[in-house]
Design a protein around this motif. Structure first.
Motif, PDB file in Angstrom:
ATOM      1  N   THR B  30       0.850  -1.199   0.000  1.00  0.00           N
ATOM      2  CA  THR B  30       0.000   0.000   0.000  1.00  0.00           C
ATOM      3  C   THR B  30       0.888   1.253   0.000  1.00  0.00           C
ATOM      4  OG1 THR B  30      -0.043   0.143   2.401  1.00  0.00           O
ATOM      5  CG2 THR B  30      -1.767  -1.184   1.382  1.00  0.00           C
ATOM      6  N   ALA B  31       0.222   2.406  -0.110  1.00  0.00           N
ATOM      7  CA  ALA B  31       0.960   3.678  -0.057  1.00  0.00           C
ATOM      8  C   ALA B  31       1.671   3.812   1.289  1.00  0.00           C
ATOM      9  CB  ALA B  31      -0.011   4.835  -0.259  1.00  0.00           C
ATOM     10  N   PHE B  32       1.025   3.308   2.328  1.00  0.00           N
ATOM     11  CA  PHE B  32       1.585   3.404   3.667  1.00  0.00           C
ATOM     12  C   PHE B  32       2.881   2.586   3.809  1.00  0.00           C
ATOM     13  CE2 PHE B  32       1.557   2.641   8.329  1.00  0.00           C
ATOM     14  CZ  PHE B  32       1.548   3.961   8.728  1.00  0.00           C
ATOM     15  N   SER B  33       2.981   1.472   3.062  1.00  0.00           N
ATOM     16  CA  SER B  33       4.215   0.663   3.086  1.00  0.00           C
ATOM     17  C   SER B  33       5.391   1.509   2.602  1.00  0.00           C
ATOM     18  CB  SER B  33       4.088  -0.567   2.187  1.00  0.00           C
ATOM     19  OG  SER B  33       2.849  -1.180   2.354  1.00  0.00           O
ATOM     20  N   PHE B  34       5.163   2.265   1.520  1.00  0.00           N
ATOM     21  CA  PHE B  34       6.214   3.133   0.974  1.00  0.00           C
ATOM     22  C   PHE B  34       6.560   4.250   1.961  1.00  0.00           C
ATOM     23  CE2 PHE B  34       4.580   1.341  -3.035  1.00  0.00           C
ATOM     24  CZ  PHE B  34       5.765   0.874  -3.560  1.00  0.00           C
ATOM     25  N   VAL B  37       8.864   2.836   4.775  1.00  0.00           N
ATOM     26  CA  VAL B  37      10.233   2.663   4.266  1.00  0.00           C
ATOM     27  C   VAL B  37      10.890   4.032   4.046  1.00  0.00           C
ATOM     28  CG1 VAL B  37      11.629   1.726   2.370  1.00  0.00           C
ATOM     29  CG2 VAL B  37       9.672   0.445   3.210  1.00  0.00           C
ATOM     30  N   GLY B  38      10.114   4.959   3.489  1.00  0.00           N
ATOM     31  CA  GLY B  38      10.629   6.307   3.223  1.00  0.00           C
ATOM     32  C   GLY B  38      11.036   7.029   4.493  1.00  0.00           C
ATOM     33  N   VAL B  39      10.195   6.959   5.530  1.00  0.00           N
ATOM     34  CA  VAL B  39      10.499   7.619   6.806  1.00  0.00           C
ATOM     35  C   VAL B  39      11.763   7.010   7.414  1.00  0.00           C
ATOM     36  CG1 VAL B  39       9.686   7.955   9.188  1.00  0.00           C
ATOM     37  CG2 VAL B  39       8.125   8.347   7.291  1.00  0.00           C
ATOM     38  N   LEU B  40      11.871   5.703   7.337  1.00  0.00           N
ATOM     39  CA  LEU B  40      13.057   5.005   7.873  1.00  0.00           C
ATOM     40  C   LEU B  40      14.331   5.479   7.162  1.00  0.00           C
ATOM     41  CD1 LEU B  40      14.251   2.640   9.620  1.00  0.00           C
ATOM     42  CD2 LEU B  40      13.783   1.155   7.694  1.00  0.00           C
ATOM     43  N   LEU B  41      14.286   5.498   5.823  1.00  0.00           N
ATOM     44  CA  LEU B  41      15.464   5.907   5.046  1.00  0.00           C
ATOM     45  C   LEU B  41      15.790   7.393   5.264  1.00  0.00           C
ATOM     46  CD1 LEU B  41      14.837   4.042   1.661  1.00  0.00           C
ATOM     47  CD2 LEU B  41      16.487   3.449   3.434  1.00  0.00           C
ATOM     48  N   PHE B  81      11.278  13.831  -0.474  1.00  0.00           N
ATOM     49  CA  PHE B  81      10.637  12.619   0.054  1.00  0.00           C
ATOM     50  C   PHE B  81       9.141  12.621  -0.258  1.00  0.00           C
ATOM     51  CE2 PHE B  81       8.178  11.260   3.887  1.00  0.00           C
ATOM     52  CZ  PHE B  81       8.265   9.884   3.698  1.00  0.00           C
ATOM     53  N   VAL B  82       8.492  13.766  -0.010  1.00  0.00           N
ATOM     54  CA  VAL B  82       7.049  13.878  -0.262  1.00  0.00           C
ATOM     55  C   VAL B  82       6.767  13.709  -1.761  1.00  0.00           C
ATOM     56  CG1 VAL B  82       5.050  15.432  -0.129  1.00  0.00           C
ATOM     57  CG2 VAL B  82       6.655  15.324   1.766  1.00  0.00           C
ATOM     58  N   ALA B  83       7.564  14.375  -2.593  1.00  0.00           N
ATOM     59  CA  ALA B  83       7.368  14.290  -4.050  1.00  0.00           C
ATOM     60  C   ALA B  83       7.576  12.862  -4.543  1.00  0.00           C
ATOM     61  CB  ALA B  83       8.335  15.242  -4.746  1.00  0.00           C
ATOM     62  N   VAL B 102      -1.422  12.536   6.301  1.00  0.00           N
ATOM     63  CA  VAL B 102      -1.008  13.309   7.483  1.00  0.00           C
ATOM     64  C   VAL B 102       0.514  13.374   7.558  1.00  0.00           C
ATOM     65  CG1 VAL B 102      -0.973  13.306  10.027  1.00  0.00           C
ATOM     66  CG2 VAL B 102      -3.108  12.875   8.824  1.00  0.00           C
ATOM     67  N   ILE B 103       1.176  12.222   7.396  1.00  0.00           N
ATOM     68  CA  ILE B 103       2.643  12.168   7.505  1.00  0.00           C
ATOM     69  C   ILE B 103       3.303  13.022   6.414  1.00  0.00           C
ATOM     70  CG2 ILE B 103       4.660  10.626   7.300  1.00  0.00           C
ATOM     71  CD1 ILE B 103       2.917   8.499   8.797  1.00  0.00           C
ATOM     72  N   LEU B 104       2.813  12.901   5.178  1.00  0.00           N
ATOM     73  CA  LEU B 104       3.399  13.693   4.082  1.00  0.00           C
ATOM     74  C   LEU B 104       3.178  15.194   4.307  1.00  0.00           C
ATOM     75  CD1 LEU B 104       2.622  11.532   0.908  1.00  0.00           C
ATOM     76  CD2 LEU B 104       4.698  11.580   2.273  1.00  0.00           C
ATOM     77  N   SER B 105       1.995  15.547   4.819  1.00  0.00           N
ATOM     78  CA  SER B 105       1.718  16.966   5.100  1.00  0.00           C
ATOM     79  C   SER B 105       2.663  17.492   6.177  1.00  0.00           C
ATOM     80  CB  SER B 105       0.275  17.159   5.590  1.00  0.00           C
ATOM     81  OG  SER B 105      -0.611  16.559   4.714  1.00  0.00           O
ATOM     82  N   LEU B 106       2.922  16.662   7.194  1.00  0.00           N
ATOM     83  CA  LEU B 106       3.827  17.084   8.270  1.00  0.00           C
ATOM     84  C   LEU B 106       5.255  17.274   7.755  1.00  0.00           C
ATOM     85  CD1 LEU B 106       2.500  14.932  11.249  1.00  0.00           C
ATOM     86  CD2 LEU B 106       2.329  17.391  10.999  1.00  0.00           C
ATOM     87  N   TYR B 107       5.656  16.440   6.793  1.00  0.00           N
ATOM     88  CA  TYR B 107       6.997  16.608   6.206  1.00  0.00           C
ATOM     89  C   TYR B 107       7.079  17.901   5.389  1.00  0.00           C
ATOM     90  CZ  TYR B 107       9.421  12.514   7.842  1.00  0.00           C
ATOM     91  OH  TYR B 107      10.066  11.609   8.654  1.00  0.00           O
ATOM     92  N   VAL B 108       5.983  18.259   4.717  1.00  0.00           N
ATOM     93  CA  VAL B 108       5.955  19.534   3.989  1.00  0.00           C
ATOM     94  C   VAL B 108       6.084  20.677   5.002  1.00  0.00           C
ATOM     95  CG1 VAL B 108       4.527  21.072   2.578  1.00  0.00           C
ATOM     96  CG2 VAL B 108       4.622  18.641   2.046  1.00  0.00           C
ATOM     97  N   LEU B 109       5.349  20.552   6.128  1.00  0.00           N
ATOM     98  CA  LEU B 109       5.404  21.572   7.182  1.00  0.00           C
ATOM     99  C   LEU B 109       6.821  21.689   7.759  1.00  0.00           C
ATOM    100  CD1 LEU B 109       3.767  23.548   8.963  1.00  0.00           C
ATOM    101  CD2 LEU B 109       3.262  21.641  10.484  1.00  0.00           C
ATOM    102  N   LEU B 110       7.474  20.540   7.970  1.00  0.00           N
ATOM    103  CA  LEU B 110       8.852  20.552   8.479  1.00  0.00           C
ATOM    104  C   LEU B 110       9.786  21.289   7.513  1.00  0.00           C
ATOM    105  CD1 LEU B 110       9.178  16.927   9.920  1.00  0.00           C
ATOM    106  CD2 LEU B 110       9.640  19.003  11.195  1.00  0.00           C
TER     107      LEU B 110
END
Lengths: 71, 166
Positions: B30-34, B37-41, B81-83, B102-110
């Motif tokens: 799913t999108a969440f799986s990516f 992995v993305g957050v970890l990397l 990362f978001v892109a 939510v997670i992608l939005s928070l990364y944009v905010l960061l």
């Protein structure tokens, strides 16, 4: 599957509680609220506050170059 | 900074456990799986980058480079990362779930906070903005991790409930 899920949940909770006692309070580049929260629950900080520089700040760029200082 | 590296293995273990739990619960990609992995990397990359830049913090010859590298490096990696996640999901026709959004939005905010601090410190350099920066980054990191682990627990519990009713 149900059995596996139960084992996984128990393992995570065990790992969490075990790490809380094992983890020393680490120094972060943050102050006040976050520092207090981290001293109360060090493990939560350990796994969640790593990205984006952990709230630390670099020194402001020096307007004078080192060569100018020597002069 | 030296305290950050001993934390990394524990964080990696938790993210791997999270990924494993998610994959075994939903049993598909799913999108969440990516996102996991993305957050970890990204965390791994950020810790290494932070360590690298902090080793030059006391070098006056590189102060400008370190200053811009710090804020721009973190901001651009967040946006990239978001892109990347959005691009992968679009190409793979995967729908972004609420937690991923939510997670992608928070990364944009960061990323926006990093850029804001870069400019603010050069022009104003106020104590309020300094406090906001030092507190908001760890708090947002916590919210990201809380959303990530919370969503996994929610999917796990709903999967268990479904199995009970069958």
């Amino acid at each position: 599957m149900k059995k596996f899920a139960k084992i996984a949940v128990v393992s995570v909770i065990g790992l969490l509680s075990g790490s809380i006692s094992a983890q020393p309070v680490t120094s972060q580049g943050t102050t006040a609220f976050v520092d207090e929260a981290c001293s109360l629950a060090p493990l939560i900080c350990t796994i969640t506050t790593l990205g984006n520089g952990s709230g630390d700040t670099p020194p402001l760029p020096d307007p004078k170059k080192p060569k100018d200082k020597e002069k | 900074m030296t305290a950050v590296f001993p934390q990394l293995p524990i964080a990696i273990v938790f993210y791997f456990v999270a990924l494993l739990l998610h994959v075994l619960t939903v049993r598909r990609l799913t999108a969440f799986s990516f996102v996991i992995v993305g957050v970890l990397l990204l965390d791994f990359l950020h810790v290494g980058y932070e360590f690298f830049l902090k080793s030059y913090f006391h070098d006056p010859a590189l102060s400008t480079l370190v200053y811009y590298g710090w804020y721009l490096g973190f901001a651009l990696s967040d946006f990239a990362f978001v892109a990347l996640i959005a691009g992968i999901c679009k190409n793979a026709h995967l729908k972004l779930d609420i937690a991923s959004k939510v997670i992608l939005s928070l990364y944009v905010l960061l990323g926006v906070i990093q850029l804001f601090s870069l400019v603010e410190r050069l022009i104003v350099s106020s104590k309020v903005a300094f406090y906001f920066y030092t507190q908001s980054i760890p708090i947002l990191n916590f919210v990201i991790a809380f959303t990530l682990f919370g969503f996994i627990v929610t999917t796990l519990l709903s999967s268990l409930r479904q199995q009970k009713t069958v």
